[in-house]
Design an enzyme around this catalytic site. Structure first.
Site, PDB file in Angstrom:
ATOM      1  N   GLU A 189      -5.833  -9.319   0.590  1.00 42.67           N
ATOM      2  CA  GLU A 189      -6.660  -8.740   1.651  1.00 42.67           C
ATOM      3  C   GLU A 189      -8.006  -8.318   1.078  1.00 42.67           C
ATOM      4  OE1 GLU A 189      -5.017  -5.717   4.258  1.00 42.67           O
ATOM      5  OE2 GLU A 189      -3.005  -6.159   3.506  1.00 42.67           O
ATOM      6  N   GLU A 202       0.820  -1.222   0.000  1.00 45.77           N
ATOM      7  CA  GLU A 202       0.000   0.000   0.000  1.00 45.77           C
ATOM      8  C   GLU A 202       0.853   1.271   0.000  1.00 45.77           C
ATOM      9  OE1 GLU A 202      -2.875  -0.343   3.133  1.00 45.77           O
ATOM     10  OE2 GLU A 202      -3.792  -2.135   2.277  1.00 45.77           O
TER      11      GLU A 202
END
Length: 561
Positions: A496, A392
């Protein structure tokens, strides 16, 4: 008296009609096409790795052609006059069509292009441009990626914009094949989503932003930084790049040598970050799965015994590696004969201290001991390890110390970590893990250090939204993020994803996820995040709990294949 009254009435009518005529003419004139010099966005220079644009082409005169209707061109003589002389010409076309003289600017100009309403106008323009022997560049509806309502073609879906751009370019090239078609993003994050492909584009333009109230040193550095950032975003497009700018709003004159300075990284890392391997042809077919890999992040072990499960997700940091704690976690997963997704978060040492310069310090070798310990541990593991590092990275926040950093520094640190061992352990599969947000592809580290691409899918679109019913569908989030990965020819592993809310809502959301994944064979694996998020990251708002029960998870995977 009666004659005077009648005369007054007639005079009043004449004046009123005259006023209406003047008002009508004024209104109509605002919806006539326009041709004007584009003083505020001159051509400053160009950067060409391809060698296809000759330097003698410059300087170039820049004009704006504004189309305010779908009728024929309003003044062919004025257009032809711009083509007189020996100087090359750069036209920026803006479509500001109106439905009627009393309406606002159309928000459906993209649709009008696709339905052919501008075809006759485009053909007429092309016929005029085809008669000149001088270099002519045509840019259509630029700055499409800016997140603002400055133009009616902004905030449109990238695929729709691309279709419209290519429709216009095809029509123009048919009549005027020698005209250079320019794709013109401003150069901001997410611009690559609007890339129309290499077939019809001859050149790219970017625009430097305004610079005010700076001393010469600050101005110079700001210009170099912007050139570097915006040209970096163009690394997937092997086309000459024309640099535009707000010249009259710059406190100092632009220097051509600054382009060379701003592209220094491209010369240093020409064989890695800026390698031709990044130019993925439009025709390349992405790999397809045969069977889905199913996993969970489940620290409370509520789902780990389910028979369909193949992989478990673990997170670790420098401190766990230093203390050997990650070894215990891996052993527990191996005992269940599951493969491992191992996300390495390069922060928090044994003293729980964060390193604000972690990427730079990785490159300096400061963490070589921890990286070596981790690789030794993985080599001894009998299971597959999907190794994800510093995920991220593109989100413009500072939850992690490696976020919002220079993409070049991040990429080099990622490559340093993944290439740490000359001979990669055979059980390691390298995972590059952006969130999948706008501009995420700017952090793409290269085909040679990635086996899978991972991005996260959580229902909440914003951390300030707590109502579970305002969550986005899995399919909407997935389609948006998957599209952003189109420059990288690697399979997807969603390491995720999660949804909050009551069980019936979670079941519906998860069923939509299953249907989406079933229909997309580029996704090789999914791993559910069966836990609440980190509380610290949500401030005063309670962190969402993505946990689901075993029946919801079972229902999900029965619909996958």
């Amino acid at each position: 008296m009666k004659k005077i009254l009648i005369s007054s009435v007639i005079l009043g009518l004449v004046l009123a009609l005259g006023g209406l005529w003047i008002a009508r003419k004024s209104i109509i004139s605002t919806y006539e096409d326009d041709l004007s010099k584009r003083f505020y966005e001159p051509i400053l220079g160009f950067y060409d790795k391809t060698g296809t644009v000759k330097k003698e082409v410059f300087p170039v005169k820049h004009f704006t052609i504004t189309w305010k209707n779908t009728g024929l061109w309003f003044d062919n003589t004025a257009l032809a006059k711009t083509l007189s002389g020996d100087t090359a010409v750069f036209f920026t076309i803006e479509t500001w069509s109106k439905n009627s003289i009393f309406s606002r600017a159309d928000q459906n100009v993209i649709e009008k292009v696709l339905t052919g309403e501008f075809d006759q106008k485009t053909k007429e323009l092309a016929q005029i441009l085809s008669k000149t022997n001088k270099p002519v560049f045509v840019r259509w509806n630029p700055a499409m990626e800016l997140p603002e309502y400055q133009y009616p073609w902004q905030f449109q879906s990238p695929p729709a914009y691309i279709k419209a751009f290519n429709h216009f370019a095809t029509q123009l090239k048919k009549e005027a094949p020698n005209v250079k078609i320019v794709w013109g993003p401003a150069g901001y994050a997410g611009d690559s989503e609007y890339w129309p492909g290499e077939k019809l584009v001859d050149c790219i333009s970017i625009t430097l932003s305004e610079k005010k109230q700076m001393d010469s040193v600050s101005f110079h550095q700001a210009i170099l930084r912007e050139i570097k950032e915006k040209l970096h975003r163009m690394r997937f497009m092997n086309k000459p790049i024309i640099i535009l700018g707000a010249k009259e709003k710059m406190p100092f004159a632009f220097q051509q040598s600054w382009i060379q300075e701003g592209t220094k990284d491209e010369r240093i890392f020409t064989n890695t970050i800026y390698s031709s391997q990044n130019f993925v042809p439009d025709s390349v077919t992405k790999p397809k799965r045969s069977k889905m890999i199913l996993g969970v992040y489940d620290p409370l072990e509520k789902l780990t015994q389910l028979p369909a499960l193949q992989v478990e997700h673990l997170f670790t940091d420098w401190g766990e590696i230093q203390k050997g704690e990650i070894h215990k976690k891996i052993q527990a997963v191996v005992a269940r004969k599951h493969d491992i997704i191992l996300t390495v978060e390069p922060w928090k040492d044994v003293k729980k201290m964060n390193d604000p310069d972690v990427l730079q310090n990785v490159l300096k070798g400061q963490y070589d001991s921890e990286i070596n310990m981790l690789y030794e541990l993985i080599e001894k593991t009998p299971q597959k390890v999907y190794l994800r590092w510093a995920h991220e990275m593109e989100i413009p926040i500072h939850r992690y110390t490696w976020q919002s950093q220079d993409p070049v520094v991040y990429i080099n640190a990622y490559r340093y970590f993944m290439l740490f061992r000359k001979n990669k352990p055979k059980n390691i599969l390298r995972v590059w893990g952006p969130a999948g947000d706008r501009g995420s592809i700017d952090w793409w580290p290269g085909d040679d250090v990635v086996d899978f691409i991972s991005f996260a899918i959580y229902g909440l679109p914003d951390k300030n939204i707590t109502d579970y019913q305002k969550q986005e569908l899995f399919s909407d989030i997935f389609n948006r993020k998957f599209y952003r990965m189109r420059f990288a020819n690697k399979p997807i592993f969603i390491t995720e994803f999660g949804v909050k809310g009551p069980k019936n809502y979670q079941n519906r959301w998860m069923q939509n996820a299953a249907e989406t994944l079933k229909n997309n064979k580029n996704v090789f694996g999914v791993s559910y995040f069966n836990q609440h998020d980190t509380p610290d990251a949500w401030g005063k708002i309670k962190a969402p709990d993505w946990s689901i029960d075993a029946t919801t998870f079972q229902n999900f995977y029965t619909h996958l294949e």
